[in-house]
Design a protein around this motif. Sequence first.
Motif, PDB file in Angstrom:
ATOM      1  N   PRO A  16       0.797  -1.231   0.000  1.00  0.00           N
ATOM      2  CA  PRO A  16       0.000   0.000   0.000  1.00  0.00           C
ATOM      3  C   PRO A  16       0.827   1.277   0.000  1.00  0.00           C
ATOM      4  CG  PRO A  16      -0.957  -1.597   1.499  1.00  0.00           C
ATOM      5  CD  PRO A  16       0.361  -2.166   1.056  1.00  0.00           C
ATOM      6  N   GLU A  17       1.970   1.272   0.688  1.00  0.00           N
ATOM      7  CA  GLU A  17       2.794   2.483   0.728  1.00  0.00           C
ATOM      8  C   GLU A  17       3.331   2.832  -0.657  1.00  0.00           C
ATOM      9  OE1 GLU A  17       2.900   0.684   4.825  1.00  0.00           O
ATOM     10  OE2 GLU A  17       2.909  -0.043   2.754  1.00  0.00           O
ATOM     11  N   VAL A  18       3.546   1.819  -1.495  1.00  0.00           N
ATOM     12  CA  VAL A  18       3.996   2.059  -2.866  1.00  0.00           C
ATOM     13  C   VAL A  18       2.828   2.507  -3.736  1.00  0.00           C
ATOM     14  CG1 VAL A  18       5.007   1.008  -4.928  1.00  0.00           C
ATOM     15  CG2 VAL A  18       5.893   0.409  -2.660  1.00  0.00           C
ATOM     16  N   ALA A  19       1.683   1.853  -3.567  1.00  0.00           N
ATOM     17  CA  ALA A  19       0.504   2.167  -4.381  1.00  0.00           C
ATOM     18  C   ALA A  19      -0.092   3.526  -4.035  1.00  0.00           C
ATOM     19  CB  ALA A  19      -0.549   1.082  -4.201  1.00  0.00           C
ATOM     20  N   ALA A  20       0.088   3.961  -2.793  1.00  0.00           N
ATOM     21  CA  ALA A  20      -0.443   5.247  -2.317  1.00  0.00           C
ATOM     22  C   ALA A  20      -1.945   5.323  -2.588  1.00  0.00           C
ATOM     23  CB  ALA A  20       0.311   6.401  -2.953  1.00  0.00           C
ATOM     24  N   GLY A  21      -2.400   6.328  -3.334  1.00  0.00           N
ATOM     25  CA  GLY A  21      -3.829   6.524  -3.543  1.00  0.00           C
ATOM     26  C   GLY A  21      -4.518   5.414  -4.300  1.00  0.00           C
ATOM     27  N   ALA A  22      -3.741   4.607  -5.041  1.00  0.00           N
ATOM     28  CA  ALA A  22      -4.322   3.507  -5.811  1.00  0.00           C
ATOM     29  C   ALA A  22      -4.413   2.215  -5.003  1.00  0.00           C
ATOM     30  CB  ALA A  22      -3.496   3.260  -7.073  1.00  0.00           C
ATOM     31  N   ALA A  23      -4.030   2.233  -3.738  1.00  0.00           N
ATOM     32  CA  ALA A  23      -3.957   1.019  -2.936  1.00  0.00           C
ATOM     33  C   ALA A  23      -5.256   0.214  -2.905  1.00  0.00           C
ATOM     34  CB  ALA A  23      -3.514   1.352  -1.514  1.00  0.00           C
ATOM     35  N   PRO A  24      -6.452   0.840  -2.781  1.00  0.00           N
ATOM     36  CA  PRO A  24      -7.682   0.037  -2.697  1.00  0.00           C
ATOM     37  C   PRO A  24      -7.949  -0.821  -3.929  1.00  0.00           C
ATOM     38  CG  PRO A  24      -8.069   2.265  -1.897  1.00  0.00           C
ATOM     39  CD  PRO A  24      -6.712   2.265  -2.528  1.00  0.00           C
ATOM     40  N   GLU A  25      -7.371  -0.467  -5.058  1.00  0.00           N
ATOM     41  CA  GLU A  25      -7.620  -1.215  -6.290  1.00  0.00           C
ATOM     42  C   GLU A  25      -7.100  -2.650  -6.214  1.00  0.00           C
ATOM     43  OE1 GLU A  25      -6.291   0.980  -9.718  1.00  0.00           O
ATOM     44  OE2 GLU A  25      -7.077   2.868  -8.922  1.00  0.00           O
ATOM     45  N   LEU A  26      -6.151  -2.918  -5.325  1.00  0.00           N
ATOM     46  CA  LEU A  26      -5.610  -4.271  -5.200  1.00  0.00           C
ATOM     47  C   LEU A  26      -5.975  -4.913  -3.863  1.00  0.00           C
ATOM     48  CD1 LEU A  26      -2.072  -3.966  -6.866  1.00  0.00           C
ATOM     49  CD2 LEU A  26      -4.137  -4.996  -7.800  1.00  0.00           C
ATOM     50  N   ASP A  27      -6.997  -4.398  -3.207  1.00  0.00           N
ATOM     51  CA  ASP A  27      -7.417  -4.992  -1.936  1.00  0.00           C
ATOM     52  C   ASP A  27      -7.810  -6.455  -2.093  1.00  0.00           C
ATOM     53  OD1 ASP A  27      -6.937  -2.801  -0.347  1.00  0.00           O
ATOM     54  OD2 ASP A  27      -9.025  -2.112  -0.302  1.00  0.00           O
ATOM     55  N   ALA A  28      -8.507  -6.784  -3.175  1.00  0.00           N
ATOM     56  CA  ALA A  28      -8.933  -8.171  -3.384  1.00  0.00           C
ATOM     57  C   ALA A  28      -7.724  -9.080  -3.590  1.00  0.00           C
ATOM     58  CB  ALA A  28      -9.876  -8.268  -4.581  1.00  0.00           C
ATOM     59  N   ALA A  29      -6.720  -8.592  -4.296  1.00  0.00           N
ATOM     60  CA  ALA A  29      -5.505  -9.389  -4.498  1.00  0.00           C
ATOM     61  C   ALA A  29      -4.778  -9.596  -3.174  1.00  0.00           C
ATOM     62  CB  ALA A  29      -4.585  -8.699  -5.511  1.00  0.00           C
ATOM     63  N   ARG A  30      -4.699  -8.560  -2.350  1.00  0.00           N
ATOM     64  CA  ARG A  30      -4.048  -8.700  -1.039  1.00  0.00           C
ATOM     65  C   ARG A  30      -4.784  -9.715  -0.178  1.00  0.00           C
ATOM     66  NH1 ARG A  30      -4.389  -3.073  -1.594  1.00  0.00           N
ATOM     67  NH2 ARG A  30      -2.451  -2.225  -2.461  1.00  0.00           N
ATOM     68  N   ALA A  31      -6.108  -9.672  -0.205  1.00  0.00           N
ATOM     69  CA  ALA A  31      -6.894 -10.619   0.585  1.00  0.00           C
ATOM     70  C   ALA A  31      -6.660 -12.050   0.109  1.00  0.00           C
ATOM     71  CB  ALA A  31      -8.380 -10.264   0.499  1.00  0.00           C
ATOM     72  N   ALA A  32      -6.564 -12.237  -1.200  1.00  0.00           N
ATOM     73  CA  ALA A  32      -6.314 -13.578  -1.732  1.00  0.00           C
ATOM     74  C   ALA A  32      -4.935 -14.081  -1.327  1.00  0.00           C
ATOM     75  CB  ALA A  32      -6.447 -13.567  -3.255  1.00  0.00           C
ATOM     76  N   CYS A  33      -3.950 -13.197  -1.340  1.00  0.00           N
ATOM     77  CA  CYS A  33      -2.607 -13.587  -0.899  1.00  0.00           C
ATOM     78  C   CYS A  33      -2.621 -13.991   0.572  1.00  0.00           C
ATOM     79  CB  CYS A  33      -1.622 -12.448  -1.128  1.00  0.00           C
ATOM     80  SG  CYS A  33      -1.280 -12.093  -2.869  1.00  0.00           S
ATOM     81  N   VAL A 229      -2.046  -6.080 -16.506  1.00  0.00           N
ATOM     82  CA  VAL A 229      -1.108  -7.140 -16.107  1.00  0.00           C
ATOM     83  C   VAL A 229      -1.894  -8.257 -15.424  1.00  0.00           C
ATOM     84  CG1 VAL A 229       0.953  -7.710 -14.769  1.00  0.00           C
ATOM     85  CG2 VAL A 229       0.715  -5.436 -15.797  1.00  0.00           C
ATOM     86  N   GLY A 230      -1.637  -9.494 -15.819  1.00  0.00           N
ATOM     87  CA  GLY A 230      -2.340 -10.626 -15.237  1.00  0.00           C
ATOM     88  C   GLY A 230      -1.799 -10.987 -13.868  1.00  0.00           C
ATOM     89  N   TYR A 231      -2.687 -11.045 -12.891  1.00  0.00           N
ATOM     90  CA  TYR A 231      -2.324 -11.438 -11.534  1.00  0.00           C
ATOM     91  C   TYR A 231      -3.139 -12.667 -11.145  1.00  0.00           C
ATOM     92  CZ  TYR A 231      -0.497  -6.634 -11.187  1.00  0.00           C
ATOM     93  OH  TYR A 231       0.185  -5.466 -11.391  1.00  0.00           O
ATOM     94  N   VAL A 232      -2.460 -13.656 -10.555  1.00  0.00           N
ATOM     95  CA  VAL A 232      -3.098 -14.900 -10.134  1.00  0.00           C
ATOM     96  C   VAL A 232      -2.661 -15.221  -8.713  1.00  0.00           C
ATOM     97  CG1 VAL A 232      -3.368 -17.369 -10.584  1.00  0.00           C
ATOM     98  CG2 VAL A 232      -3.094 -15.798 -12.496  1.00  0.00           C
ATOM     99  N   ALA A 233      -3.614 -15.643  -7.895  1.00  0.00           N
ATOM    100  CA  ALA A 233      -3.303 -16.177  -6.563  1.00  0.00           C
ATOM    101  C   ALA A 233      -3.971 -17.539  -6.422  1.00  0.00           C
ATOM    102  CB  ALA A 233      -3.789 -15.227  -5.465  1.00  0.00           C
ATOM    103  N   ALA A 234      -3.244 -18.486  -5.873  1.00  0.00           N
ATOM    104  CA  ALA A 234      -3.767 -19.848  -5.715  1.00  0.00           C
ATOM    105  C   ALA A 234      -3.124 -20.484  -4.509  1.00  0.00           C
ATOM    106  CB  ALA A 234      -3.490 -20.685  -6.958  1.00  0.00           C
ATOM    107  N   ALA A 235      -3.761 -21.536  -4.022  1.00  0.00           N
ATOM    108  CA  ALA A 235      -3.203 -22.298  -2.895  1.00  0.00           C
ATOM    109  C   ALA A 235      -3.220 -23.768  -3.256  1.00  0.00           C
ATOM    110  CB  ALA A 235      -4.035 -22.053  -1.633  1.00  0.00           C
TER     111      ALA A 235
END
Length: 237
Positions: A16-33, A229-235
Amino acid sequence: MLVAAAVCPCPPLLVPEVAAGAAPELDAARAACADALGVLAASRPEGLVVVGPADTAGPGIHPQGARGSFRGFGVDMDVYLGADTGDAHGPDLPHGLAVGAWLLGRAGWTGTPVDGIGVGEELSAERCAAVGRDIAARSGRTALLVLGDASACRTLKAPGYLDERAAPFDAEAGRALGAADVAALAALDQALARELKVSGRAPWQVLAGAAEGADLAGTLLYEDAPYGVGYVAAAWS
């Protein structure tokens, strides 16, 4: 013996510190990680190996306590691979492994020895598989955190511009990662992956080598292409 694996994207914007104002856009990806790392923790590993993209073919070895930095992205922030030993040596972690270290710190990962391996796009599928087999041959219960992005060519504004081959490549990679399809991952085309700017090809093929004969099942947790950019999270467990 490989007992579990988490597959996560590794854009610095995940921090989030890198994304700054755009941080919420990757909240779902962070949750999946976070969910993927929860699967790793539940597997009760005795050792964790973090595998991610690197600028050189490698494999490049990074010990526990190796330092990563996001200063190159305008943020005065250091992270450490596993516990900070106070004795960081050698070059900083490649940015993919630094994102992995940040994910582990965010998850509060403690107590399990951690080391890292960086692999680059020039490392062949066969060599990647051999690196994976070496990881799986370690004594005790071993888990993998595998970092890497799919193509960077999904839209006109993507870093690699639009390439019509990108969406089909990403779809097959996502399917294989979600299904723990070792053979399909091993068969990913190295030359095409390079043309599509896929940073995850080599790390995913390390995972394929490590998972041979492990009979793990996969779950796809996230698949999207923000910023083209394609992002994938899996377990896998």
